[in-house]
Write a protein that holds these residues in place. Structure first.
Motif, short mmCIF file in Angstrom:
data_model
loop_
_atom_site.label_atom_id
_atom_site.label_comp_id
_atom_site.label_asym_id
_atom_site.label_seq_id
_atom_site.Cartn_x
_atom_site.Cartn_y
_atom_site.Cartn_z
N SER A 1 -6.08 1.68 -2.53
CA SER A 1 -6.84 2.43 -1.53
C SER A 1 -6.92 1.63 -0.23
O SER A 1 -6.92 0.40 -0.23
N SER A 2 -7.03 2.36 0.88
CA SER A 2 -7.21 1.69 2.17
C SER A 2 -8.58 1.04 2.26
O SER A 2 -8.85 0.26 3.18
N ASN A 3 -9.46 1.33 1.30
CA ASN A 3 -10.79 0.72 1.27
C ASN A 3 -10.80 -0.60 0.51
O ASN A 3 -11.84 -1.25 0.44
N TRP A 4 -9.69 -0.97 -0.04
CA TRP A 4 -9.63 -2.21 -0.80
C TRP A 4 -9.75 -3.43 0.12
O TRP A 4 -9.19 -3.46 1.22
N ASP B 1 -13.89 -2.61 -3.67
CA ASP B 1 -13.91 -1.31 -2.99
C ASP B 1 -15.36 -1.07 -2.56
O ASP B 1 -16.20 -0.64 -3.36
N LYS C 1 2.52 1.81 -3.23
CA LYS C 1 1.58 1.62 -4.34
C LYS C 1 2.22 0.79 -5.46
O LYS C 1 2.19 1.16 -6.64
N TYR D 1 -8.90 6.98 -10.67
CA TYR D 1 -9.27 6.20 -9.49
C TYR D 1 -8.03 5.97 -8.63
O TYR D 1 -6.94 5.67 -9.15
N GLU D 2 -8.19 6.08 -7.32
CA GLU D 2 -7.07 5.88 -6.40
C GLU D 2 -6.80 4.39 -6.23
O GLU D 2 -7.57 3.66 -5.60
N GLN E 1 0.81 -1.22 0.00
CA GLN E 1 0.00 0.00 0.00
C GLN E 1 0.84 1.27 0.00
O GLN E 1 0.59 2.19 -0.77
#
Length: 680
Positions: free
Chosen positions: A373-376, A386, A328, A369-370, A325
Motif C-alpha cells: 500500500s502507498s500508506n506503508w 500502516d 507488488k 488486505y492490500e 510498489q
C-alpha cells in the motif's frame, strides 16, 4: 505518519504525517474487532515472505491524532491532542506498552524514550527539545526541562539517544551537538559538537549518517560511543548524475533521504543507495557502499532490480529485501551467494515474488488486505507500519520455501548455514533428504564439509561476534540424533551407502580439526558390525579414520567374540596412545595370555620394577587356565621375585595369595619351597 527515526515508504516524503482518512474507523469497538485470519494459501511455496500473524494495533491517524514510530526502541506513540488527551505507547514487546498524558504546548514533531525509559524527549519546534522524567513505576514528572540548539539561526532536524544519559541533536547548520543529560538535576551538559551543514540524517546505532552539499550527496558517517567518544569517518560523495527533466526544464539531481538506507549486513556496515537508472540494464539498482572500521568507504556490491519505480528496503536475516510498489513484488538478495572475487559484485535476486496474501477480520468479516500500500512505512530491520489502518507487522521469511528455489544443493546448504539459528530445523530437513538419496552422495560429502567448517568457526568465535553466534550450526550430538541415527536404521538404502555416509561425516570432522565424539564413532562401529563389514572396520582403525582413545579401545575389545583380530587392534591402539603397560597386560591376562603379558612386561622394562607387580593378578588366571605347567612356571617366577626382593619365597599377607599357595602345595606336594630352578 511522523517518524523520529526515519524509515522508507512508498511516498515522496517519508517523514511527513500520514493523510487523514476515515477508511478505518478508529473507535474502540472497531479497534478491538480487528484481527488477522490465516492466509488463504499458507502452504503455497510460491511465497517466501509473509506478514506476521501477530501484529500491533493502534489508533490510526486522524485530525486530532498523530502517530510516531521509534524504530530503535520499536515503539509506536499515538498522541491525541498534542498529548493532553493522552499518549499511548504500543510495542511488540509487551513490557513497553503503557499510557500517560502531558501538557499541550504545541504540535509535537518528534517523541522518543531514552533506552532505559526513564526520560522522554519531545520536540515541538525546530529550536529546542523538551524532557520529562519517569520513575521506575512509570509515573511521569510533568515539570519539563529543555535544551536549545547552540546557534540561534540553526534548526533542529531531529535527535537520537546514544545512551540513557546521552543525546545528540542534529541541526541544519551546526551539524551534530552532543549533550549529557542529568535527570536528577533536570539539566544537560554539552559534551561535543561537529560543525557541518546537514540536509537530512539517518541513525542506526551506533552509526549516524549525515547528508550535506547542494545535491545532498556528500555523506558523513559518525560512530557514536558513550560518553562523547565519537569517531568521524571520511566523508564520501554519491554519484547521482548531472540533472533530470522537470516540466521541460533541466534541474540538478538531489539525493533523497528515502533513497538511502544505513544497515548492517553480515556484520558489516553498508550505505545502500537506490538509483533509478542502471548502467547495465533498463531497471534500477541498489549501490552498496561498505563503510570499514578504518573509515574508508567504497562500492562493493550492486543489486540489480530489473525494474523502475518506488522501492522500500528491509534487511531480514542478513537478506536484503527490496519491495517494489508498482509490481507488488519483493526481491530478495543474498550477498554471500556470489563468491566471485570481483572488486564490485553484481547480484541478481534470489527470488522475485509477492508477499503472501494477508486477510484481516473486521467485524466478523474476513477481508483481503492490500499489500504494498502507498500508506506503508518500512523500517529496518523488518518492520512494516500502516498508519492509515493502524497496524504494525514484522516481515517474516519462509526459509524452507526460499531454500528450495536454489537448485544447486550444495549452495542450498551454504545458504541455510548463513541464516539465523531459527532455520536449524529447515537445515536438518534438507540434509536428511540428501542422506536418503544415494545419487546425492557428492552433495552429501560437500555438505558435511560446510557443516563442520561452520561448527569449527562457531567453536572459535569470539564472545562479541553476535552475527556468527546467531547463525545456524549443528553440533555433533544434533547430527547424530537427527541425521546419522535415522540413517543407520534405514531399511531402504544399501548397506554400503549407509556406511559410506557415516564414515564421510567422521572424515570431515577430522579434516577441520574437530575431535569426533565417542557416540559418533560407536554408531559407525556398530553399523559396520551389524552389516558384517569387519575388514572395512579393521582398515579404518589401522589407517586412522577413527580417533584413538581408551573408550574406543574398550568398544573394539567387546567385538572379540565376533572378530578375534579386534584384540590385536586394541593393543596396537593402546600402544599408539602411549598407554601404560599395565592396561595392555590387563587385556592379555583377560585372554589368559600369561606368557604374552610377561614378555610385554620384560620388553617394556617393567620387570625391573617388579616390586610393584601384583602376584595375584597373574597367578589367578594361570590357575584357572587349567594348564599345570603354566601355573607352575608363573608361581615359581614370583617365588624367585620374592627371594630377590625380601630374601624369602613367601608372599606377603597383603598380597592375598594364601589360597593360591595352598593350591600350589596341593598340586605339587613333592616340590620344596626353596627350590630355585624355574621353568620359564
Amino acid at each position: 505518519m511522523t517518524s523520529p527515526s526515519r524509515g522508507m515508504a512508498f511516498r515522496s516524503a517519508s517523514s511527513s504525517p500520514m493523510p487523514t482518512t476515515s477508511a478505518v474507523d478508529s473507535s474502540p469497538s472497531t479497534a478491538s474487532s480487528l484481527s488477522p485470519t490465516p492466509p488463504a494459501s499458507t502452504a503455497n511455496s510460491d511465497y517466501f515472505l509473509r506478514l506476521s500473524a501477530k501484529f500491533v494495533h493502534f489508533d490510526p491517524v486522524t485530525k486530532g491524532t498523530s502517530v510516531f514510530f521509534d524504530d530503535i526502541q520499536c515503539q509506536i506513540f499515538v498522541v491525541r491532542d498534542n498529548g493532553s488527551a493522552g499518549v499511548r505507547v504500543h510495542s511488540p514487546i509487551a513490557s513497553r506498552n503503557f499510557e500517560f498524558a502531558i501538557e499541550n504546548k504545541g504540535t509535537i514533531l518528534s517523541i522518543k524514550f531514552s533506552p532505559d525509559f526513564r526520560v522522554l524527549a519531545v520536540q515541538r519546534s525546530n529550536k529546542s527539545v523538551e524532557f520529562l522524567n519517569f520513575s521506575e513505576n512509570r509515573q511521569i514528572d510533568l515539570v519539563e526541562y529543555s535544551q536549545v540548539c547552540r546557534a540561534r539561526s540553526a534548526k533542529i532536524l531531529g535527535f537520537c539517544w546514544v545512551s540513557a544519559s546521552e543525546i545528540v541533536l542534529i541541526t541544519d547548520t551546526q551539524g551534530l551537538e552532543s549533550y549529557a543529560i542529568r535527570p536528577e538535576k533536570k539539566s544537560l551538559r554539552s559534551l561535543k559538537n561537529y560543525s557541518v551543514s546537514v540536509n537530512w540524517f539517518l541513525y542506526m546505532p551506533p552509526y549516524l549518517l549525515l547528508s550535506s552539499g547542494p545535491a545532498c550527496n556528500i555523506l558523513h558517517v559518525f560512530l557514536l560511543r558513550n560518553p562523547g567518544n565519537y569517531q568521524r569517518f571520511n566523508k564520501f560523495e554519491i554519484d547521482i548524475g548531472a540533472q533530470h527533466a522537470v516540466q521541460n526544464h533541466m534541474q540538478p539531481n538531489k539525493l533523497l533521504e528515502r533513497d538511502v538506507v544505513l544497515a548492517p549486513v553480515y556484520g558489516l556496515l553498508y550505505v545502500l543507495v537506490i538509483k533509478q537508472v542502471s548502467k547495465l540494464n533498463a531497471g534500477a539498482e541498489v549501490v552498496m557502499y561498505q563503510v570499514k572500521n578504518d573509515g574508508s568507504v567504497r562500492i562493493t556490491d550492486i543489486l540489480l532490480l530489473e525494474c523502475n519505480g518506488r522501492f522500500a528496503v528491509n534487511v531480514l536475516d542478513n537478506l536484503i529485501v527490496v519491495h517494489h510498489q508498482q509490481s507488488k513484488m519483493s526481491k530478495i538478495f543474498d550477498l554471500k551467494l556470489n563468491t566471485r572475487g570481483d572488486s564490485v559484485k553484481y547480484h541478481f535476486p534470489v527470488s522475485s515474488y509477492s508477499i503472501e496474501p494477508y486477510h484481516i477480520k473486521l467485524n466478523i468479516v474476513s477481508i483481503p488486505y492490500e499489500l504494498y500500500s502507498s500508506n506503508w512505512a518500512v523500517f529496518l530491520p523488518s518492520i512494516i507500519v500502516d498508519a492509515k489502518l493502524g497496524c504494525l507487522w514484522q516481515l517474516e521469511l519462509k526459509t524452507d520455501s526460499l531454500a528450495c528455489l536454489i537448485a544447486d544443493r550444495v549452495k542450498r546448504i551454504e545458504f541455510l548455514l548463513l541464516r539465523d539459528h531459527d532455520a536449524k530445523s529447515v537445515l536438518i530437513k534438507h540434509l536428511a533428504a540428501y542422506l536418503h538419496n544415494p545419487p546425492d552422495f557428492p552433495a552429501c560429502v560437500k555438505s558435511f564439509e560446510l557443516l563442520n567448517q561452520k561448527l569449527k568457526q562457531f567453536s572459535t568465535t569470539k564472545p562479541g561476534d553476535e552475527v556468527q553466534r546467531r547463525s545456524v550450526h549443528l553440533e555433533q550430538v544434533e547430527v547424530f540424533r537427527f541425521l546419522l541415527l535415522p540413517l543407520s536404521a534405514s531399511l531402504e538404502l544399501p548397506h554400503r551407502n549407509i556406511v559410506a555416509v557415516l564414515v564421510e561425516y567422521l572424515r570431515s570432522l577430522l579434516a577441520v580439526g574437530m575431535e569426533p565424539q565417542y557416540y559418533v564413532q560407536e554408531l559407525i562401529v556398530n553399523t559396520m558390525v551389524q552389516f558384517k563389514m569387519f575388514h572395512l572396520l579393521r582398515h579404518c582403525v589401522e589407517n586412522g579414520v577413527f580417533c584413538d582413545s581408551k573408550p574406543f579401545a574398550c568398544l573394539l575389545l567387546s567385538l572379540e567374540n565376533m572378530f578375534p583380530p579386534a584384540v590385536q587392534m586394541v593393543l596396537d591402539m593402546l600402544k599408539r596412545l602411549g598407554s601404560s603397560v599395565e592396561e595392555q597386560v590387563e587385556i592379555l591376562l583377560a585372554k589368559n595370555e600369561i606368557f604374552a603379558a610377561m614378555r610385554l612386561l620384560q620388553a617394556a622394562g617393567v620387570v625391573q620394577h617388579e616390586a610393584y607387580l601384583t602376584p595375584r593378578k597373574f597367578l589367578e588366571p594361570a590357575l584357572t587356565s587349567g594348564d599345570r605347567m603354566l601355573f607352575y612356571s608363573v608361581f615359581r617366577y614370583f617365588q624367585m621375585r620374592n627371594n630377590r626382593l625380601r630374601g624369602s619365597s613367601k608372599f606377603l599377607s597383603e598380597e592375598l595369595c594364601d589360597d593360591i599357595v595352598f593350591q600350589f602345595e596341593t598340586m605339587f606336594p613333592e616340590d620344596v619351597a626353596d627350590r630355585r630352578d624355574v621353568v620359564f
